[in-house]
Design a protein around this motif. Structure first.
Motif, PDB file in Angstrom:
ATOM      1  N   ASN A   1     -22.227 -33.761 -15.106  1.00 54.38           N
ATOM      2  CA  ASN A   1     -22.562 -33.559 -16.526  1.00 54.38           C
ATOM      3  C   ASN A   1     -22.574 -32.065 -16.867  1.00 54.38           C
ATOM      4  OD1 ASN A   1     -24.923 -32.629 -15.411  1.00 54.38           O
ATOM      5  ND2 ASN A   1     -26.220 -34.244 -16.228  1.00 54.38           N
ATOM      6  N   GLU A   2     -22.583 -31.778 -18.160  1.00 50.65           N
ATOM      7  CA  GLU A   2     -22.471 -30.381 -18.617  1.00 50.65           C
ATOM      8  C   GLU A   2     -23.657 -29.538 -18.186  1.00 50.65           C
ATOM      9  OE1 GLU A   2     -21.663 -30.071 -22.771  1.00 50.65           O
ATOM     10  OE2 GLU A   2     -19.692 -31.015 -22.592  1.00 50.65           O
ATOM     11  N   ASP A   3     -24.845 -30.120 -18.103  1.00 49.06           N
ATOM     12  CA  ASP A   3     -26.010 -29.348 -17.663  1.00 49.06           C
ATOM     13  C   ASP A   3     -25.839 -28.855 -16.224  1.00 49.06           C
ATOM     14  OD1 ASP A   3     -27.284 -29.659 -20.088  1.00 49.06           O
ATOM     15  OD2 ASP A   3     -28.439 -31.419 -19.446  1.00 49.06           O
ATOM     16  N   CYS A   4     -25.346 -29.717 -15.373  1.00 44.19           N
ATOM     17  CA  CYS A   4     -25.129 -29.354 -13.968  1.00 44.19           C
ATOM     18  C   CYS A   4     -24.030 -28.297 -13.854  1.00 44.19           C
ATOM     19  CB  CYS A   4     -24.772 -30.597 -13.165  1.00 44.19           C
ATOM     20  SG  CYS A   4     -24.534 -30.292 -11.413  1.00 44.19           S
ATOM     21  N   VAL A   5     -22.929 -28.518 -14.544  1.00 45.85           N
ATOM     22  CA  VAL A   5     -21.820 -27.562 -14.512  1.00 45.85           C
ATOM     23  C   VAL A   5     -22.269 -26.210 -15.068  1.00 45.85           C
ATOM     24  CG1 VAL A   5     -19.526 -27.043 -15.428  1.00 45.85           C
ATOM     25  CG2 VAL A   5     -20.047 -29.349 -14.635  1.00 45.85           C
ATOM     26  N   GLY A   6     -23.013 -26.231 -16.167  1.00 38.69           N
ATOM     27  CA  GLY A   6     -23.496 -24.987 -16.771  1.00 38.69           C
ATOM     28  C   GLY A   6     -24.456 -24.246 -15.862  1.00 38.69           C
ATOM     29  N   SER A   7     -25.335 -24.982 -15.197  1.00 41.89           N
ATOM     30  CA  SER A   7     -26.299 -24.341 -14.294  1.00 41.89           C
ATOM     31  C   SER A   7     -25.608 -23.700 -13.098  1.00 41.89           C
ATOM     32  CB  SER A   7     -27.316 -25.367 -13.796  1.00 41.89           C
ATOM     33  OG  SER A   7     -28.063 -25.887 -14.859  1.00 41.89           O
TER      34      SER A   7
END
Length: 104
Positions: free
Chosen positions: A84-90
């Protein structure tokens, strides 16, 4: 997937920049000692010899650091492909922050 590609590109900017400037500084230092462009410290700006030595040495360090950071960044970003985008962003932000820490 689009956000992952964006983060990969952003994460690879710093290693490629370090590799590029490292190669540039290894081959040639800026012609004149200046306070705008180059590896500027009080010691490197003392005379032409120290200016050229500092750029050659700094260029080698930047080149090696960029070459080390490049595969590490790619590996970490490949680990989060499809997440998900949160994981990729982190993970992407962590790669950028760690890259800046290595540079400093």
């Amino acid at each position: 997937m689009g956000f992952w590609i964006f983060m990969l590109i952003m994460d690879l900017l710093l290693p490629f920049t370090m590799i590029g400037f490292g190669r540039y500084f290894i081959k040639k230092a800026p012609k004149e000692i200046n306070s705008v462009f180059g590896y500027r410290t009080s010691m490197s700006m003392k005379n032409k010899d120290t200016w050229e030595f500092a750029h050659k040495y700094c260029g080698k360090v930047w080149y090696v650091c960029g070459m080390v950071m490049l595969p590490i960044t790619v590996i970490f970003m490949l680990l989060v492909i499809g997440k998900n985008e949160d994981c990729v962003g982190s993970i992407g932000a962590s790669c950028i922050i760690k890259s800046v820490d290595v540079e400093i």
